[in-house]
Every structure is written in structure tokens, then in C-alpha cells.
Design a protein around this motif. Structure first.
Motif, PDB file in Angstrom:
ATOM      1  N   ARG A  60      11.003   5.054  -1.393  1.00  0.00           N
ATOM      2  CA  ARG A  60      10.234   5.930  -0.507  1.00  0.00           C
ATOM      3  C   ARG A  60       9.325   5.124   0.410  1.00  0.00           C
ATOM      4  NH1 ARG A  60       8.499  11.133  -4.323  1.00  0.00           N
ATOM      5  NH2 ARG A  60      10.614  12.041  -4.457  1.00  0.00           N
ATOM      6  N   ALA A  61       8.750   4.067  -0.119  1.00  0.00           N
ATOM      7  CA  ALA A  61       7.905   3.219   0.715  1.00  0.00           C
ATOM      8  C   ALA A  61       8.716   2.565   1.824  1.00  0.00           C
ATOM      9  CB  ALA A  61       7.227   2.158  -0.147  1.00  0.00           C
ATOM     10  N   GLY A  62       9.921   2.103   1.504  1.00  0.00           N
ATOM     11  CA  GLY A  62      10.780   1.498   2.511  1.00  0.00           C
ATOM     12  C   GLY A  62      11.200   2.480   3.570  1.00  0.00           C
ATOM     13  N   ALA A  63      11.489   3.726   3.168  1.00  0.00           N
ATOM     14  CA  ALA A  63      11.873   4.751   4.142  1.00  0.00           C
ATOM     15  C   ALA A  63      10.721   5.051   5.091  1.00  0.00           C
ATOM     16  CB  ALA A  63      12.318   6.017   3.423  1.00  0.00           C
ATOM     17  N   GLN A  64       9.495   5.066   4.561  1.00  0.00           N
ATOM     18  CA  GLN A  64       8.337   5.293   5.428  1.00  0.00           C
ATOM     19  C   GLN A  64       8.165   4.155   6.421  1.00  0.00           C
ATOM     20  OE1 GLN A  64       5.119   5.721   2.666  1.00  0.00           O
ATOM     21  NE2 GLN A  64       5.848   7.671   1.872  1.00  0.00           N
ATOM     22  N   GLU A  65       8.437   2.926   5.967  1.00  0.00           N
ATOM     23  CA  GLU A  65       8.303   1.776   6.861  1.00  0.00           C
ATOM     24  C   GLU A  65       9.315   1.851   7.997  1.00  0.00           C
ATOM     25  OE1 GLU A  65       7.789  -2.955   6.218  1.00  0.00           O
ATOM     26  OE2 GLU A  65       9.722  -2.136   5.613  1.00  0.00           O
ATOM     27  N   SER A 113       0.832  -1.214   0.000  1.00  0.00           N
ATOM     28  CA  SER A 113       0.000   0.000   0.000  1.00  0.00           C
ATOM     29  C   SER A 113       0.861   1.255   0.000  1.00  0.00           C
ATOM     30  CB  SER A 113      -0.944  -0.001   1.198  1.00  0.00           C
ATOM     31  OG  SER A 113      -0.227  -0.021   2.422  1.00  0.00           O
ATOM     32  N   ARG A 114       1.969   1.244   0.742  1.00  0.00           N
ATOM     33  CA  ARG A 114       2.860   2.408   0.742  1.00  0.00           C
ATOM     34  C   ARG A 114       3.487   2.604  -0.633  1.00  0.00           C
ATOM     35  NH1 ARG A 114       4.567   0.223   5.902  1.00  0.00           N
ATOM     36  NH2 ARG A 114       3.822   1.528   7.618  1.00  0.00           N
ATOM     37  N   TYR A 115       3.855   1.521  -1.267  1.00  0.00           N
ATOM     38  CA  TYR A 115       4.426   1.589  -2.614  1.00  0.00           C
ATOM     39  C   TYR A 115       3.422   2.210  -3.591  1.00  0.00           C
ATOM     40  CZ  TYR A 115       5.683  -0.177  -7.258  1.00  0.00           C
ATOM     41  OH  TYR A 115       5.948  -0.287  -8.611  1.00  0.00           O
ATOM     42  N   ALA A 116       2.179   1.750  -3.560  1.00  0.00           N
ATOM     43  CA  ALA A 116       1.160   2.297  -4.452  1.00  0.00           C
ATOM     44  C   ALA A 116       0.953   3.791  -4.199  1.00  0.00           C
ATOM     45  CB  ALA A 116      -0.153   1.536  -4.282  1.00  0.00           C
ATOM     46  N   ALA A 117       0.959   4.185  -2.921  1.00  0.00           N
ATOM     47  CA  ALA A 117       0.770   5.594  -2.584  1.00  0.00           C
ATOM     48  C   ALA A 117       1.949   6.449  -3.018  1.00  0.00           C
ATOM     49  CB  ALA A 117       0.540   5.736  -1.081  1.00  0.00           C
ATOM     50  N   ALA A 118       3.144   5.842  -3.104  1.00  0.00           N
ATOM     51  CA  ALA A 118       4.341   6.602  -3.467  1.00  0.00           C
ATOM     52  C   ALA A 118       4.517   6.766  -4.976  1.00  0.00           C
ATOM     53  CB  ALA A 118       5.587   5.922  -2.885  1.00  0.00           C
ATOM     54  N   GLY A 143      19.926  -2.303  -0.987  1.00  0.00           N
ATOM     55  CA  GLY A 143      19.846  -0.850  -1.100  1.00  0.00           C
ATOM     56  C   GLY A 143      20.118  -0.144   0.215  1.00  0.00           C
ATOM     57  N   PRO A 144      20.995   0.857   0.230  1.00  0.00           N
ATOM     58  CA  PRO A 144      21.264   1.571   1.492  1.00  0.00           C
ATOM     59  C   PRO A 144      20.026   2.255   2.046  1.00  0.00           C
ATOM     60  CG  PRO A 144      22.224   2.729  -0.391  1.00  0.00           C
ATOM     61  CD  PRO A 144      21.778   1.399  -0.892  1.00  0.00           C
ATOM     62  N   GLU A 145      19.147   2.731   1.158  1.00  0.00           N
ATOM     63  CA  GLU A 145      17.945   3.420   1.639  1.00  0.00           C
ATOM     64  C   GLU A 145      16.986   2.468   2.354  1.00  0.00           C
ATOM     65  OE1 GLU A 145      16.910   2.146  -2.598  1.00  0.00           O
ATOM     66  OE2 GLU A 145      18.671   2.744  -1.443  1.00  0.00           O
ATOM     67  N   HIS A 146      17.208   1.163   2.191  1.00  0.00           N
ATOM     68  CA  HIS A 146      16.386   0.176   2.889  1.00  0.00           C
ATOM     69  C   HIS A 146      17.057  -0.311   4.175  1.00  0.00           C
ATOM     70  CE1 HIS A 146      13.419   0.065  -0.278  1.00  0.00           C
ATOM     71  NE2 HIS A 146      14.364  -0.126  -1.177  1.00  0.00           N
ATOM     72  N   ARG A 147      18.103   0.396   4.590  1.00  0.00           N
ATOM     73  CA  ARG A 147      18.824   0.100   5.845  1.00  0.00           C
ATOM     74  C   ARG A 147      19.331  -1.350   5.867  1.00  0.00           C
ATOM     75  NH1 ARG A 147      16.428   4.353   9.042  1.00  0.00           N
ATOM     76  NH2 ARG A 147      15.823   5.877   7.458  1.00  0.00           N
ATOM     77  N   ALA A 148      19.858  -1.791   4.742  1.00  0.00           N
ATOM     78  CA  ALA A 148      20.247  -3.188   4.606  1.00  0.00           C
ATOM     79  C   ALA A 148      21.560  -3.489   5.320  1.00  0.00           C
ATOM     80  CB  ALA A 148      20.399  -3.531   3.120  1.00  0.00           C
ATOM     81  N   VAL A 149      21.698  -4.732   5.761  1.00  0.00           N
ATOM     82  CA  VAL A 149      22.982  -5.300   6.160  1.00  0.00           C
ATOM     83  C   VAL A 149      23.308  -6.355   5.109  1.00  0.00           C
ATOM     84  CG1 VAL A 149      24.279  -6.593   7.880  1.00  0.00           C
ATOM     85  CG2 VAL A 149      22.584  -4.888   8.604  1.00  0.00           C
ATOM     86  N   VAL A 150      24.450  -6.208   4.449  1.00  0.00           N
ATOM     87  CA  VAL A 150      24.815  -7.065   3.325  1.00  0.00           C
ATOM     88  C   VAL A 150      25.924  -8.017   3.755  1.00  0.00           C
ATOM     89  CG1 VAL A 150      25.770  -7.103   0.991  1.00  0.00           C
ATOM     90  CG2 VAL A 150      24.124  -5.338   1.641  1.00  0.00           C
ATOM     91  N   GLU A 151      25.747  -9.280   3.436  1.00  0.00           N
ATOM     92  CA  GLU A 151      26.763 -10.288   3.734  1.00  0.00           C
ATOM     93  C   GLU A 151      27.694 -10.413   2.527  1.00  0.00           C
ATOM     94  OE1 GLU A 151      27.250 -12.089   6.549  1.00  0.00           O
ATOM     95  OE2 GLU A 151      25.641 -11.031   7.580  1.00  0.00           O
ATOM     96  N   LEU A 152      28.832  -9.731   2.571  1.00  0.00           N
ATOM     97  CA  LEU A 152      29.804  -9.858   1.496  1.00  0.00           C
ATOM     98  C   LEU A 152      30.360 -11.277   1.456  1.00  0.00           C
ATOM     99  CD1 LEU A 152      31.894  -6.575   1.895  1.00  0.00           C
ATOM    100  CD2 LEU A 152      30.093  -7.042   0.226  1.00  0.00           C
ATOM    101  N   GLY A 153      30.529 -11.806   0.258  1.00  0.00           N
ATOM    102  CA  GLY A 153      31.175 -13.090   0.114  1.00  0.00           C
ATOM    103  C   GLY A 153      32.688 -12.945   0.153  1.00  0.00           C
ATOM    104  N   LEU A 154      33.364 -13.938   0.657  1.00  0.00           N
ATOM    105  CA  LEU A 154      34.821 -13.937   0.743  1.00  0.00           C
ATOM    106  C   LEU A 154      35.350 -15.068  -0.130  1.00  0.00           C
ATOM    107  CD1 LEU A 154      35.226 -13.346   4.586  1.00  0.00           C
ATOM    108  CD2 LEU A 154      35.321 -11.649   2.744  1.00  0.00           C
ATOM    109  N   ILE A 155      36.100 -14.698  -1.168  1.00  0.00           N
ATOM    110  CA  ILE A 155      36.601 -15.690  -2.117  1.00  0.00           C
ATOM    111  C   ILE A 155      38.122 -15.696  -2.074  1.00  0.00           C
ATOM    112  CG2 ILE A 155      36.753 -16.321  -4.554  1.00  0.00           C
ATOM    113  CD1 ILE A 155      33.975 -15.292  -4.948  1.00  0.00           C
TER     114      ILE A 155
END
Length: 504
Positions: free
Chosen positions: A130-135, A24-29, A179-191
Motif C-alpha cells: 500500500r505504501a508503494g502504491a501511494q508513492e 513514513s507511508r509504510y508506518a501509516a499503512a 512485486g507487480p504492485e510496485h510497478r516493477a520491471v524484472v530482468e528474467l535470466g536466460l539459461i
């Protein structure tokens, strides 16, 4: 009622599966996202040197573009420095269009089909952001003590690019996860890779070694979609604005290879940039030292590539290394989120600092690509701009003649970075710093004009300053560049100079 585009509907369907609470937030945005992207597109249509626009006719109420096929495109009077979404529709002959993708498709100019698809992705991804930031909710600016906190507040992406949030290679799940705007924590792979297979410059950190082998941090999207290999380990990090560059907890930043199109192009870490990274880092640090402490350059600690640009990484120090106790470091693109840019007096002081540094470096022979992502400002405890930090030296331009005048040797860097062309050097600085960072901070032509008028009064009267004040302001022709995919390098537009009477 606006009918959702296929891309908007596709993202809504994916969202219903992976994050139904956001639907619903996505549709509103979506309406606001369409206006935001359309405003950026109208800027490009109004100012870029597009070959199929034969005449531009401004009047009191707006602007009419006469197209080569006889059609007319009309919209509001453009402000090339506006960051607000002020364009809700433009008219192509008698039909109004509020969707930038549909407008571009209807224009039917060369390469418009591909660009229209990118615009559709930009709208949908911006609405998702924008929807993610509102959440998540806004927690206020706080102290922003950790590297990524300010960067997460840049929800809308590039302030002037129509593809401000275009990520066509990413699914909804990818955007939410990375996405940084979604306040993500990313698991980098180590090769791990054998040292004999690697090009390494600088000092590769001990914590990224496994016995004799070097360990290359890899973005999980890259590991899954390009390398198609399972990493040997994981490392948690926070994505910065660049998305492929991530901050480690209380540690350095890691720039990873990420072969997905973001905004304009597919970015990689070329073997040439890895080879030049240590020399370029030392050079940038040495020249910045001549600004009297007003500018610091984040040092590259080590760079490595395992045979190709697809498996490469750069480790560099955090900008927080240049903040004293009680100070904070904020990317210029995040300044509007701090509220500081609402004060004309504060913006004038920041503009004076930024122009002092940018013009001094240009005088010395280094043209910075000082846009809002590369340039950061150190703020005192009471919010005053005290110095700047610059990161990612890959897009500098270096003038041998200017360096020689100051007794600085030319470093061994890729040939594309070296030029004595005054126009190219000034375009690099003015286009990124003034038409980019400062314009994005002020948010409008009148506000940019006020800041520049105040700032330039105290600057040394140099030929570069005269060029800044005396002619049109260069800016990358971002719309033209997306409609000219076979043209290498940057294309440029000339914007009305805010310091001249005809500017908006």
C-alpha cells in the motif's frame, strides 16, 4: 499505541536502507493492513471447520466462538464475502487483539506458531504494498492497453486469504524489485541448456533458442537463491498478479519456476504439468469453443523443463489475443479498481456472463478454477462485459462421464485432474467462481446476493444450477489449510448461501 511486531520492525529497518522515502507511508499503512488481514482471519475462524472450535454462537451484535479449552473468542458478525477491512479487534476472553499474528500466537493451537509468522509477514508486506502504491500514485484506469497495467492495480492480493501478501522468502528489496504492485520491471535470466537435457512439449519459440540449445527464462530470485548460477543473458518483463508469471513487451506471457512460498504454498512447474501442457491446451481450447464464443482459453505455446521443476518455464499467449480493436482485457481481481463494480446493474450482467460460462463448461465436463487471477473479462469500448478469457489450466478438474455424454474424449492428463465426483466438480467451480471471483467483485454478502438473484433468473434450469442455489456455498478453508500443513489437497468450508434467507 500498537507496538510493532518484530517482522514489522524488521521491514521498517530494511526499508530505511533501500527506500527511505517509503518509511513514513509504510508506518501509516500498518494499522489498515492489520485490520485487513484480521478481517480475512476472522472469516476463516468464523466459518472454517476448525477442530478446536466446538460451537459458534451468533447474536445480534456479533459472533462468539467456544473453544475446546473453554476459552471464548468474540468478534463482529461475520460477512464471509466482505472485502473491506471491517474487523479492527476481536476478544479472546477479556483481552482484545488487533494484530492477527499476536491473536494466532495466543490461541496456541496446533501449527499456530508457523501460521502466526506468516500472518505477520502478510501484514507487513501488505503495508509495504500500500505504501508503494501511494508513492507511485494512481493514474486512473486509463485504457489499460498493456497486459500488466490492470494487474498492477491489485495492491492487496487475495481478497479472502489471511496470507494475502505473505512473502516470507522475500526481502524488502526483493518485494520492491519483483512485486507487480510496485510497478516493477524484472530482468528474467536466460539459461541455455542442451536439448537432450530437456523435456519439451508444444513448440518452443525460436527466439528462446541459441543454436541447438534451448534457452529457459528464469526468475532472478530463482537464479540467485535456488539455481545459484549466473544467466547468460537478460530479458525485461513485467510481473503479473501471480508474480512468477510475467508479460513480455507486446508479446506472450512467461510462467517461470519460483520456489518461494506465496500466499499458501511453494509453487513449481512440475515435470508432469510440462508433459501435459500441450494436450491440456488443445483440450481447453476445443471445449471452450462450445460456449458460442463466450469463453477463450489462452494457448500454451511451449513448455520446457531442464531435468527438474527448479529450471522450467511455460510460454503462453497473451489474453489480449482475444480482444478486438477498442476492447480491453481486465483480470476479474482488478475489476474493483475500474469502478465498474460499483454499479449493481453492471455486476449483474457480469455475473450472468460468468455463471453462463462456468455452468456451461461444467455441464460439458470441465470444472474451471475460475478465481479472480485466472479469469479475465473482455470489456467493450463502453465497458460492457462481452466475453471471458481463462488462463493457466493446471488446476482444472475433468469429468469423463460428462465429457462422454457430449462426445468429447478424455485427454491424457495427470490423474489428479480426473474425477466424476459431482461434489468435487461443483466445489471447484462454485468455490472459485462464486465464492471467489464474483464475491471479490461485489465485496459483500448483500451485493453478491443481488447480483446472483439477477443472474440466475435467465440461466438454464440444470442440476448444477439447483445445487448452486439450494445449499451452502463451498469455499476453500484457507485458514484451516494453513493450520493443517501435513494434510494434502484442499480443505473446504461451507459458507451461508447468499441466495438463502440466512445469508448475511
Amino acid at each position: 499505541m500498537h507496538r510493532p511486531s518484530p517482522v514489522e520492525a524488521e521491514i521498517a529497518d530494511e526499508l530505511a536502507v533501500v527506500r527511505p522515502a517509503l518509511v513514513s507511508r509504510y508506518a501509516a499503512a500498518l494499522p489498515g493492513a492489520r485490520a485487513a488481514v484480521l478481517s480475512r482471519l476472522w472469516r476463516g475462524l468464523a466459518h472454517d471447520p476448525l477442530p478446536w472450535v466446538v460451537r459458534r454462537e451468533p447474536d445480534r451484535d456479533g459472533l462468539t466462538l467456544r473453544l475446546a479449552d473453554g476459552r471464548r473468542l468474540r468478534g463482529p458478525r461475520p460477512d464471509p464475502y466482505a472485502t473491506a477491512a471491517y474487523v479492527t479487534a476481536v476478544r479472546l476472553d477479556e483481552v482484545a487483539y488487533g494484530d492477527p499474528a499476536r491473536l494466532m500466537g495466543e490461541l496456541a493451537v496446533p501449527h499456530s506458531v508457523a501460521f502466526a509468522a506468516e500472518l505477520a509477514h502478510s501484514v507487513a508486506s501488505l503495508a509495504l504494498s500500500r505504501a508503494g502504491a501511494q508513492e507511485e500514485g494512481e493514474e486512473g484506469t486509463g485504457a489499460w492497453d498493456r497486459d500488466w497495467e490492470g494487474e498492477q492495480r491489485v495492491v492487496d492480493g487475495h481478497p479472502f486469504h489471511p496470507n494475502c501478501r505473505s512473502r516470507p522468502g522475500f526481502s524488502v528489496a526483493d518485494q520492491l524489485a519483483y512485486g507487480p504492485e510496485h510497478r516493477a520491471v524484472v530482468e528474467l535470466g536466460l539459461i541455455p541448456v542442451p536439448p537432450g537435457d530437456c523435456l519439451v512439449t508444444g513448440v518452443w519459440p525460436e527466439w528462446l533458442r541459441d543454436g541447438e540449445r534451448l534457452v529457459i527464462p528464469v526468475h532472478p530470485w530463482q537464479a540467485a537463491h535456488v539455481l545459484e548460477r549466473e544467466p547468460a543473458g537478460r530479458l525485461a518483463a513485467r510481473p503479473l498478479m501471480a508474480l512468477r508469471t510475467l508479460a513480455l513487451p507486446d508479446g506472450p506471457h512467461v510462467k517461470t519456476a519460483l520456489s518461494a512460498r506465496l500466499t499458501s504454498s511453494v509453487r513449481d512447474i512440475s515435470l508432469g504439468s510440462v508433459a501435459a501442457s500441450a494436450v491440456l491446451s488443445e483440450f481447453g481450447e476445443a471445449v471452450a469453443a462450445r460456449t458460442g464464443g463466450l469463453l477463450h482459453v489462452t494457448r500454451t505455446l511451449g513448455a520446457a523443463a531442464a531435468g527438474s521443476a527448479d529450471l522450467a518455464a511455460v510460454v503462453r499467449e497473451s489474453p489480449r489475443e482475444y480482444a478486438a480493436a477498442g476492447e480491453r482485457v481486465v483480470p476479474v481481481a482488478a475489476l474493483p479498481a475500474t469502478g465498474l463494480s460499483r454499479s449493481p446493474a453492471w455486476v449483474a450482467r457480469f455475473a450472468r456472463l460468468a455463471l453462463t460460462v462456468g455452468l456451461r463448461m461444467l455441464e460439458l465436463g470441465v470444472a474451471l478454477e475460475a478465481h479472480g487471477q485466472n479469469l479475465l473479462v473482455v470489456l467493450s469500448a463502453d465497458g460492457e462485459p462481452v466475453r471471458l478469457v481463462y488462463r493457466d489450466l493446471a488446476d482444472l478438474r475433468i469429468s469423463p462421464a460428462r465429457l462422454a455424454h457430449h462426445g468429447v474424449p478424455v485427454p491424457e492428463v495427470p490423474a489428479r485432474m480426473v474425477t466424476d465426483d459431482e461434489r468435487a466438480l461443483r466445489r471447484k467451480v462454485f468455490g472459485s467462481l462464486v465464492a471467489g471471483a464474483l464475491a471479490g467483485t461485489t465485496g459483500s454478502g448483500p451485493a453478491l446476493r443481488a447480483a446472483l438473484e439477477s443472474a440466475v433468473r435467465d440461466l438454464p434450469r440444470t442440476p448444477d444450477l439447483a445445487a448452486l442455489c439450494g445449499g451452502p456455498l463451498p469455499a476453500k478453508a484457507l485458514t484451516l489449510m494453513r493450520l493443517s500443513p501435513r494434510t494434502a489437497g484442499d480443505e473446504w468450508a461451507e459458507l451461508p448461501n447468499p441466495l438463502q434467507d440466512e445469508a448475511p
